[in-house]
Write a protein that holds these residues in place. Structure first.
Motif, PDB file in Angstrom:
ATOM      1  N   ALA A 162       0.848  -1.190   0.000  1.00 37.91           N
ATOM      2  CA  ALA A 162       0.000   0.000   0.000  1.00 37.91           C
ATOM      3  C   ALA A 162       0.885   1.242   0.000  1.00 37.91           C
ATOM      4  O   ALA A 162       1.865   1.322   0.740  1.00 37.91           O
ATOM      5  CB  ALA A 162      -0.913  -0.007   1.218  1.00 37.91           C
ATOM      6  N   GLY A 163       0.550   2.201  -0.843  1.00 39.77           N
ATOM      7  CA  GLY A 163       1.343   3.419  -0.958  1.00 39.77           C
ATOM      8  C   GLY A 163       2.299   3.400  -2.136  1.00 39.77           C
ATOM      9  O   GLY A 163       2.798   4.450  -2.550  1.00 39.77           O
ATOM     10  N   PHE A 164       2.533   2.225  -2.685  1.00 42.71           N
ATOM     11  CA  PHE A 164       3.370   2.123  -3.880  1.00 42.71           C
ATOM     12  C   PHE A 164       2.519   2.265  -5.137  1.00 42.71           C
ATOM     13  O   PHE A 164       1.340   1.882  -5.164  1.00 42.71           O
ATOM     14  CB  PHE A 164       4.086   0.761  -3.930  1.00 42.71           C
ATOM     15  N   PHE A 165       3.108   2.811  -6.164  1.00 44.37           N
ATOM     16  CA  PHE A 165       2.425   2.877  -7.459  1.00 44.37           C
ATOM     17  C   PHE A 165       2.352   1.474  -8.078  1.00 44.37           C
ATOM     18  O   PHE A 165       3.081   0.565  -7.675  1.00 44.37           O
ATOM     19  CB  PHE A 165       3.193   3.796  -8.423  1.00 44.37           C
ATOM     20  N   VAL A 166       1.488   1.317  -9.060  1.00 46.82           N
ATOM     21  CA  VAL A 166       1.455   0.094  -9.853  1.00 46.82           C
ATOM     22  C   VAL A 166       2.407   0.295 -11.022  1.00 46.82           C
ATOM     23  O   VAL A 166       2.169   1.119 -11.905  1.00 46.82           O
ATOM     24  CB  VAL A 166       0.036  -0.228 -10.361  1.00 46.82           C
ATOM     25  N   SER A 167       3.496  -0.452 -11.000  1.00 48.32           N
ATOM     26  CA  SER A 167       4.532  -0.337 -12.028  1.00 48.32           C
ATOM     27  C   SER A 167       4.223  -1.281 -13.178  1.00 48.32           C
ATOM     28  O   SER A 167       3.972  -2.465 -12.975  1.00 48.32           O
ATOM     29  CB  SER A 167       5.894  -0.669 -11.420  1.00 48.32           C
ATOM     30  N   LYS A 168       4.276  -0.746 -14.392  1.00 48.52           N
ATOM     31  CA  LYS A 168       3.881  -1.499 -15.575  1.00 48.52           C
ATOM     32  C   LYS A 168       5.088  -2.108 -16.297  1.00 48.52           C
ATOM     33  O   LYS A 168       6.219  -1.661 -16.138  1.00 48.52           O
ATOM     34  CB  LYS A 168       3.133  -0.586 -16.552  1.00 48.52           C
ATOM     35  N   THR A 169       4.799  -3.110 -17.123  1.00 48.03           N
ATOM     36  CA  THR A 169       5.746  -3.610 -18.117  1.00 48.03           C
ATOM     37  C   THR A 169       5.009  -3.670 -19.451  1.00 48.03           C
ATOM     38  O   THR A 169       3.773  -3.667 -19.497  1.00 48.03           O
ATOM     39  CB  THR A 169       6.268  -5.018 -17.766  1.00 48.03           C
ATOM     40  N   ALA A 170       5.763  -3.750 -20.527  1.00 42.80           N
ATOM     41  CA  ALA A 170       5.143  -3.815 -21.851  1.00 42.80           C
ATOM     42  C   ALA A 170       4.447  -5.151 -22.074  1.00 42.80           C
ATOM     43  O   ALA A 170       3.427  -5.239 -22.757  1.00 42.80           O
ATOM     44  CB  ALA A 170       6.191  -3.569 -22.933  1.00 42.80           C
ATOM     45  N   LEU A 171       5.026  -6.227 -21.517  1.00 42.74           N
ATOM     46  CA  LEU A 171       4.399  -7.547 -21.591  1.00 42.74           C
ATOM     47  C   LEU A 171       3.387  -7.641 -20.459  1.00 42.74           C
ATOM     48  O   LEU A 171       3.706  -7.359 -19.299  1.00 42.74           O
ATOM     49  CB  LEU A 171       5.453  -8.640 -21.446  1.00 42.74           C
ATOM     50  N   VAL A 172       2.168  -8.039 -20.776  1.00 46.88           N
ATOM     51  CA  VAL A 172       1.096  -8.028 -19.778  1.00 46.88           C
ATOM     52  C   VAL A 172       0.202  -9.252 -19.903  1.00 46.88           C
ATOM     53  O   VAL A 172       0.183  -9.938 -20.927  1.00 46.88           O
ATOM     54  CB  VAL A 172       0.213  -6.764 -19.930  1.00 46.88           C
ATOM     55  N   ASP A 173      -0.548  -9.483 -18.836  1.00 43.37           N
ATOM     56  CA  ASP A 173      -1.646 -10.449 -18.847  1.00 43.37           C
ATOM     57  C   ASP A 173      -2.885  -9.677 -19.286  1.00 43.37           C
ATOM     58  O   ASP A 173      -3.417  -8.850 -18.547  1.00 43.37           O
ATOM     59  CB  ASP A 173      -1.841 -11.023 -17.436  1.00 43.37           C
ATOM     60  N   LYS A 174      -3.337  -9.944 -20.489  1.00 51.53           N
ATOM     61  CA  LYS A 174      -4.431  -9.164 -21.073  1.00 51.53           C
ATOM     62  C   LYS A 174      -5.763  -9.383 -20.372  1.00 51.53           C
ATOM     63  O   LYS A 174      -6.725  -8.636 -20.608  1.00 51.53           O
ATOM     64  CB  LYS A 174      -4.554  -9.480 -22.559  1.00 51.53           C
ATOM     65  N   ASN A 175      -5.842 -10.384 -19.512  1.00 52.07           N
ATOM     66  CA  ASN A 175      -7.090 -10.657 -18.801  1.00 52.07           C
ATOM     67  C   ASN A 175      -7.207  -9.880 -17.496  1.00 52.07           C
ATOM     68  O   ASN A 175      -8.242  -9.961 -16.823  1.00 52.07           O
ATOM     69  CB  ASN A 175      -7.207 -12.155 -18.512  1.00 52.07           C
ATOM     70  N   LYS A 176      -6.174  -9.156 -17.135  1.00 52.90           N
ATOM     71  CA  LYS A 176      -6.177  -8.409 -15.876  1.00 52.90           C
ATOM     72  C   LYS A 176      -6.407  -6.921 -16.121  1.00 52.90           C
ATOM     73  O   LYS A 176      -6.070  -6.382 -17.169  1.00 52.90           O
ATOM     74  CB  LYS A 176      -4.845  -8.599 -15.146  1.00 52.90           C
ATOM     75  N   ASP A 177      -6.966  -6.277 -15.104  1.00 50.91           N
ATOM     76  CA  ASP A 177      -7.191  -4.833 -15.163  1.00 50.91           C
ATOM     77  C   ASP A 177      -5.860  -4.091 -15.115  1.00 50.91           C
ATOM     78  O   ASP A 177      -4.886  -4.566 -14.500  1.00 50.91           O
ATOM     79  CB  ASP A 177      -8.069  -4.399 -13.981  1.00 50.91           C
ATOM     80  N   ASN A 178      -5.814  -2.938 -15.751  1.00 48.88           N
ATOM     81  CA  ASN A 178      -4.574  -2.158 -15.821  1.00 48.88           C
ATOM     82  C   ASN A 178      -4.043  -1.740 -14.454  1.00 48.88           C
ATOM     83  O   ASN A 178      -2.860  -1.451 -14.312  1.00 48.88           O
ATOM     84  CB  ASN A 178      -4.778  -0.906 -16.671  1.00 48.88           C
ATOM     85  N   ARG A 179      -4.913  -1.717 -13.446  1.00 46.53           N
ATOM     86  CA  ARG A 179      -4.477  -1.296 -12.111  1.00 46.53           C
ATOM     87  C   ARG A 179      -4.145  -2.477 -11.203  1.00 46.53           C
ATOM     88  O   ARG A 179      -3.863  -2.275 -10.022  1.00 46.53           O
ATOM     89  CB  ARG A 179      -5.544  -0.399 -11.479  1.00 46.53           C
ATOM     90  N   GLU A 180      -4.156  -3.679 -11.751  1.00 49.34           N
ATOM     91  CA  GLU A 180      -3.768  -4.861 -10.983  1.00 49.34           C
ATOM     92  C   GLU A 180      -2.273  -5.121 -11.138  1.00 49.34           C
ATOM     93  O   GLU A 180      -1.763  -5.213 -12.263  1.00 49.34           O
ATOM     94  CB  GLU A 180      -4.544  -6.092 -11.453  1.00 49.34           C
ATOM     95  N   GLY A 235       7.536 -11.295 -25.213  1.00 48.20           N
ATOM     96  CA  GLY A 235       7.208 -12.684 -24.938  1.00 48.20           C
ATOM     97  C   GLY A 235       8.178 -13.682 -25.533  1.00 48.20           C
ATOM     98  O   GLY A 235       8.090 -14.880 -25.249  1.00 48.20           O
ATOM     99  N   ASP A 236       9.106 -13.202 -26.374  1.00 51.23           N
ATOM    100  CA  ASP A 236      10.103 -14.110 -26.945  1.00 51.23           C
ATOM    101  C   ASP A 236      11.069 -14.569 -25.855  1.00 51.23           C
ATOM    102  O   ASP A 236      11.256 -13.903 -24.840  1.00 51.23           O
ATOM    103  CB  ASP A 236      10.887 -13.418 -28.061  1.00 51.23           C
ATOM    104  N   PHE A 237      11.712 -15.704 -26.123  1.00 49.19           N
ATOM    105  CA  PHE A 237      12.600 -16.303 -25.136  1.00 49.19           C
ATOM    106  C   PHE A 237      14.067 -16.142 -25.532  1.00 49.19           C
ATOM    107  O   PHE A 237      14.392 -15.881 -26.690  1.00 49.19           O
ATOM    108  CB  PHE A 237      12.274 -17.789 -24.974  1.00 49.19           C
ATOM    109  N   GLY A 238      14.923 -16.324 -24.548  1.00 52.21           N
ATOM    110  CA  GLY A 238      16.346 -16.245 -24.797  1.00 52.21           C
ATOM    111  C   GLY A 238      17.125 -16.771 -23.604  1.00 52.21           C
ATOM    112  O   GLY A 238      16.552 -17.240 -22.617  1.00 52.21           O
ATOM    113  N   VAL A 239      18.438 -16.705 -23.699  1.00 50.55           N
ATOM    114  CA  VAL A 239      19.297 -17.162 -22.608  1.00 50.55           C
ATOM    115  C   VAL A 239      20.486 -16.215 -22.502  1.00 50.55           C
ATOM    116  O   VAL A 239      20.971 -15.688 -23.509  1.00 50.55           O
ATOM    117  CB  VAL A 239      19.771 -18.613 -22.852  1.00 50.55           C
TER     118      VAL A 239
END
Length: 370
Positions: free
Chosen positions: A220-238, A267-271
């Motif tokens: 609580a008190g922290f912002f919601v930090s985003k990434t470009a890769l997301v779970d499209k089924n979740k709300d933007n504020r989750e 979403g691409d993979f690498g090592v």
């Protein structure tokens, strides 16, 4: 930008498609417009006949969805794509969706029928092929594969490592006590300037004007930090919509690098392998960084797995020193791209490493810098 995904089509009357700018597409002399005919019989068999002899050597296979009948089309959007395929040696398939709408997707080499793995065989001595691709910010990019015709991916080496906290629930705090500085989210200390924060870094609040602050729970008190890769089924504020830099090994693509045809997509993979610590770790491409940044920005988790200790995104302390080798396998993302577990990422990367003979084989055979 997802250069390989949906290719926007202007058909016959050059009707516009939302989100596409046809005026910026490069022309290919002598090939445009390209005519092709889609045909499907009652048994579900299909063919795609492309009118120009000049493009028949570009390995465009075709797949049809149900309900497609014969249709003649003119595809201006194929013109720059054909030029691209001629410059970048991956195989592609053309999926006809309906009428003249189509999608161009790569045929991923590790899953290709051209590669047959004998699980009992020792591939540690697998021969590898390398070919210079291009430079990015004076950084050499080199194709790697098990044959000359189908590179599986590309690699780069760098001794520069920056750390990204994006996606972590405690990445940014309104009192600037998060894992990273608020300035790295474009958030000003001046209350009167706080409308100018970066909306690709912090989620927008319900009022549409302020950055969203978590109201309950441990963070609580922290912002919601985003990434470009997301779970499209979740709300933007989750918080769970995004990829947590503390727990997920991910690589950041600089903005300009992300736009390069052939670099891959989210979403691409690498090592990654660090030459000094001799540790390696699978990763996923999960974030897009500043446009002009250099390659080599990673999540907290990836830096730790490569040998970093007490990694600090604020000042870069704790990252492993020395050169790190990054191998990216473009177009290998799963569907959906996210969410995935770290185990999922490891399993995906393992199959590509197996084809290449394992990480030790790769490290041993990667060309030494001059």
């Amino acid at each position: 930008m997802k250069f390989y995904a949906i290719v926007c089509v202007a058909v016959l009357a050059l009707s516009s498609v939302t989100g596409c700018n046809h005026t910026k597409q490069p022309a290919v002399s002598g090939l445009c417009p390209i005519s092709y005919t889609v045909m499907s019989d009652t048994s579900g068999n299909f063919t795609v006949q492309i009118g120009s002899e000049d493009i028949k050597d570009f390995s465009l296979a075709a797949e049809l969805e149900a309900g497609v009948s014969r249709k003649s089309c003119t595809a201006h959007a194929l013109c720059p794509f054909v030029k691209y395929v001629s410059e970048y040696p991956y195989k592609f398939k053309m999926i006809i969706k309906k009428d003249c709408e189509f999608v161009i997707e790569p045929v991923v080499t590790p899953k290709s029928s051209s590669i047959k793995l004998d699980e009992s065989a020792d591939r540690s001595g697998q021969k590898l092929y390398f070919e210079d691709w291009r430079k990015y910010n004076n950084q050499e990019l080199v194709f790697v594969g098990v044959n000359k015709e189908e590179p599986m991916g590309y690699f780069f080496k760098t001794n520069e490592m920056k750390v990204c906290a994006d996606g972590a629930p405690n990445a940014y705090h309104i009192d600037n006590k998060g894992l990273d500085y608020l300035a790295n989210a474009g958030y000003s200390k001046d209350v009167n300037k706080r409308k100018s924060w970066w909306r690709n870094v912090l989620a927008v609040g319900e009022n549409g004007a302020d950055a969203h602050v978590q109201q309950e729970g441990r963070y609580a008190g922290f912002f919601v930090s985003k990434t470009a890769l997301v779970d499209k089924n979740k709300d933007n504020r989750e918080v769970s919509k995004y990829v947590d830099a503390r727990t997920v090994p991910y690589l950041v693509f600089p903005g300009n690098f992300f736009k390069i045809k052939g670099s891959g997509t989210l979403g691409d993979f690498g090592v990654a392998y660090n030459y000094k610590t001799k540790k390696y770790a699978p990763f996923i491409v999960a974030e897009i960084g500043p446009a002009k940044a250099n390659l080599g920005e990673v999540s907290i988790r990836l830096a730790e797995q490569l040998g970093g200790v007490a990694v600090n995104p604020r000042n870069g302390a704790g990252v492993p020193s020395g050169d790190t080798l990054y191998i990216v396998f473009p177009f290998t993302h799963s569907s959906p791209k996210w969410p995935l577990s770290e185990k999922d990422i490891t399993q995906q990367v393992s199959q590509y490493l197996e084809v290449l003979g394992g990480i030790d084989n790769i490290v041993k055979k990667v060309p030494v810098d001059d």
